[in-house]
Motif scaffolding. Structure first.
Motif, mmCIF file in Angstrom:
data_model
loop_
_atom_site.group_PDB
_atom_site.id
_atom_site.type_symbol
_atom_site.label_atom_id
_atom_site.label_comp_id
_atom_site.label_asym_id
_atom_site.label_seq_id
_atom_site.Cartn_x
_atom_site.Cartn_y
_atom_site.Cartn_z
ATOM 1 N N MET A 1 33.094 35.814 33.778
ATOM 2 C CA MET A 1 33.588 36.445 34.815
ATOM 3 C C MET A 1 34.799 35.999 35.388
ATOM 4 O O MET A 1 34.805 34.724 35.590
ATOM 5 C CB MET A 1 32.594 36.886 35.751
ATOM 6 C CG MET A 1 32.889 37.399 37.055
ATOM 7 S SD MET A 1 31.446 37.270 38.503
ATOM 8 C CE MET A 1 30.160 38.769 37.845
ATOM 9 N N ASN A 2 35.740 36.680 35.823
ATOM 10 C CA ASN A 2 36.924 36.180 36.361
ATOM 11 C C ASN A 2 36.790 35.962 37.844
ATOM 12 O O ASN A 2 35.768 36.599 38.681
ATOM 13 C CB ASN A 2 38.104 36.977 36.058
ATOM 14 C CG ASN A 2 38.375 38.228 36.769
ATOM 15 O OD1 ASN A 2 37.670 38.360 37.942
ATOM 16 N ND2 ASN A 2 38.797 39.296 36.123
ATOM 17 N N LEU A 3 37.729 35.128 38.648
ATOM 18 C CA LEU A 3 37.452 34.577 39.906
ATOM 19 C C LEU A 3 37.396 35.847 41.054
ATOM 20 O O LEU A 3 36.795 35.891 41.842
ATOM 21 C CB LEU A 3 38.499 33.581 40.473
ATOM 22 C CG LEU A 3 38.422 32.819 41.848
ATOM 23 C CD1 LEU A 3 37.158 32.292 41.878
ATOM 24 C CD2 LEU A 3 39.421 32.016 41.985
ATOM 25 N N ILE A 4 38.298 36.549 40.582
ATOM 26 C CA ILE A 4 38.419 38.075 41.566
ATOM 27 C C ILE A 4 37.113 38.659 41.481
ATOM 28 O O ILE A 4 36.762 39.381 42.676
ATOM 29 C CB ILE A 4 39.622 38.830 41.330
ATOM 30 C CG1 ILE A 4 40.852 38.158 41.566
ATOM 31 C CG2 ILE A 4 39.590 40.085 41.948
ATOM 32 C CD1 ILE A 4 42.248 38.582 40.807
ATOM 33 N N ASN A 5 36.516 38.950 40.529
ATOM 34 C CA ASN A 5 35.366 39.534 40.279
ATOM 35 C C ASN A 5 34.116 39.039 41.107
ATOM 36 O O ASN A 5 33.287 39.479 41.656
ATOM 37 C CB ASN A 5 34.881 39.868 38.987
ATOM 38 C CG ASN A 5 35.890 41.058 38.201
ATOM 39 O OD1 ASN A 5 36.507 41.750 38.981
ATOM 40 N ND2 ASN A 5 35.707 40.978 37.033
ATOM 41 N N THR A 6 34.268 37.644 40.955
ATOM 42 C CA THR A 6 33.100 36.866 41.878
ATOM 43 C C THR A 6 33.218 37.075 43.274
ATOM 44 O O THR A 6 32.448 37.200 43.982
ATOM 45 C CB THR A 6 33.381 35.375 41.093
ATOM 46 O OG1 THR A 6 33.057 35.288 39.975
ATOM 47 C CG2 THR A 6 32.130 34.344 41.737
ATOM 48 N N ILE A 7 34.553 36.928 43.619
ATOM 49 C CA ILE A 7 34.940 36.986 45.080
ATOM 50 C C ILE A 7 34.387 38.532 45.686
ATOM 51 O O ILE A 7 33.996 38.453 46.514
ATOM 52 C CB ILE A 7 36.253 36.830 45.309
ATOM 53 C CG1 ILE A 7 36.665 35.346 45.155
ATOM 54 C CG2 ILE A 7 36.731 36.993 46.751
ATOM 55 C CD1 ILE A 7 38.091 34.778 45.244
ATOM 56 N N LEU A 8 34.721 39.373 44.813
ATOM 57 C CA LEU A 8 34.299 40.706 45.275
ATOM 58 C C LEU A 8 32.777 41.017 45.021
ATOM 59 O O LEU A 8 32.256 42.024 45.372
ATOM 60 C CB LEU A 8 35.314 41.733 44.377
ATOM 61 C CG LEU A 8 36.680 41.850 44.733
ATOM 62 C CD1 LEU A 8 37.150 42.611 43.653
ATOM 63 C CD2 LEU A 8 36.716 42.211 46.096
ATOM 64 N N GLY A 9 31.909 39.950 44.419
ATOM 65 C CA GLY A 9 30.752 40.217 44.432
ATOM 66 C C GLY A 9 30.244 41.069 43.303
ATOM 67 O O GLY A 9 28.958 41.499 43.313
ATOM 68 N N PHE A 10 30.941 41.244 42.205
ATOM 69 C CA PHE A 10 30.734 42.043 41.078
ATOM 70 C C PHE A 10 29.823 41.014 40.042
ATOM 71 O O PHE A 10 29.848 39.949 39.981
ATOM 72 C CB PHE A 10 31.894 42.462 40.260
ATOM 73 C CG PHE A 10 32.819 43.488 41.009
ATOM 74 C CD1 PHE A 10 32.147 44.328 41.619
ATOM 75 C CD2 PHE A 10 34.125 43.269 40.747
ATOM 76 C CE1 PHE A 10 32.915 45.120 42.512
ATOM 77 C CE2 PHE A 10 34.895 44.521 41.633
ATOM 78 C CZ PHE A 10 34.287 45.374 42.464
ATOM 79 N N ARG A 11 28.984 41.889 39.261
ATOM 80 C CA ARG A 11 28.078 41.119 38.544
ATOM 81 C C ARG A 11 28.713 40.773 37.316
ATOM 82 O O ARG A 11 29.805 41.353 37.000
ATOM 83 C CB ARG A 11 26.777 41.662 38.250
ATOM 84 C CG ARG A 11 26.984 43.222 37.772
ATOM 85 C CD ARG A 11 25.686 44.144 37.367
ATOM 86 N NE ARG A 11 26.106 45.512 36.844
ATOM 87 C CZ ARG A 11 26.376 45.615 35.322
ATOM 88 N NH1 ARG A 11 26.546 44.908 34.761
ATOM 89 N NH2 ARG A 11 26.552 47.004 35.229
ATOM 90 N N ASN A 12 28.077 40.159 36.194
ATOM 91 C CA ASN A 12 28.808 40.050 34.875
ATOM 92 C C ASN A 12 28.399 41.176 33.832
ATOM 93 O O ASN A 12 27.344 42.021 34.261
ATOM 94 C CB ASN A 12 28.235 38.685 34.090
ATOM 95 C CG ASN A 12 28.737 37.471 34.620
ATOM 96 O OD1 ASN A 12 29.636 37.214 35.027
ATOM 97 N ND2 ASN A 12 27.855 36.540 34.734
#
Length: 141
Positions: free
Chosen positions: A1-12
């Protein structure tokens, strides 16, 4: 998972084995239908979405995995009698490469049209169609 997705709260993204297990639980499968060893093709992939085609001995299933949503979803499925007859694919599958620079369109018969595929995964439209036909015949035949 990339950092932006993690910050946005997206799952894998779900792994294909997880998708197959979920389908097995959520759809009333025939006892002879085994998704564990079924065929699968990743059609479309971006940083936030993936589209999978899962092919069992009894059905063809389209799954959309959008990481901005809680879980993936089964978008449609087709019974074998609509896909294969006497070891020949009767479902009309057309591939149109001219949608955009990165994506093309694939149609599955009359009712499941305008699905995107990623050209990076399938640079040549005939290769995508051939892969689908071969997998359908192998899994359903």
């Amino acid at each position: 998972m990339n950092l932006i997705n993690t910050i946005l709260g997206f799952r894998n993204f779900c792994k294909v084995d997880e998708i197959k297990r979920f389908i097995h639980i959520s759809i009333s499968l025939d006892k002879s239908e085994d998704l564990v060893f079924s065929g699968h093709i990743l059609l479309f992939k971006t940083s936030r979405q993936q589209t999978w085609i899962i092919i069992s001995n009894i059905r063809l299933i389209c799954v959309l995995d959008d990481i901005s949503k809680d879980n993936f979803e089964i978008r449609w499925d087709l019974d074998k009698h609509l896909v294969l007859f006497e070891s020949k694919v009767i479902l009309e599958i057309t591939v149109e490469p001219h949608y955009s620079r990165r994506s093309g369109i694939i149609n599955f018969g009359e009712y499941h049209k305008n699905w995107l595929y990623t050209k990076k995964l399938f640079p040549h439209p005939k290769d995508l169609k051939q892969k689908l036909l071969e997998t359908i015949i192998t899994e359903m035949g």
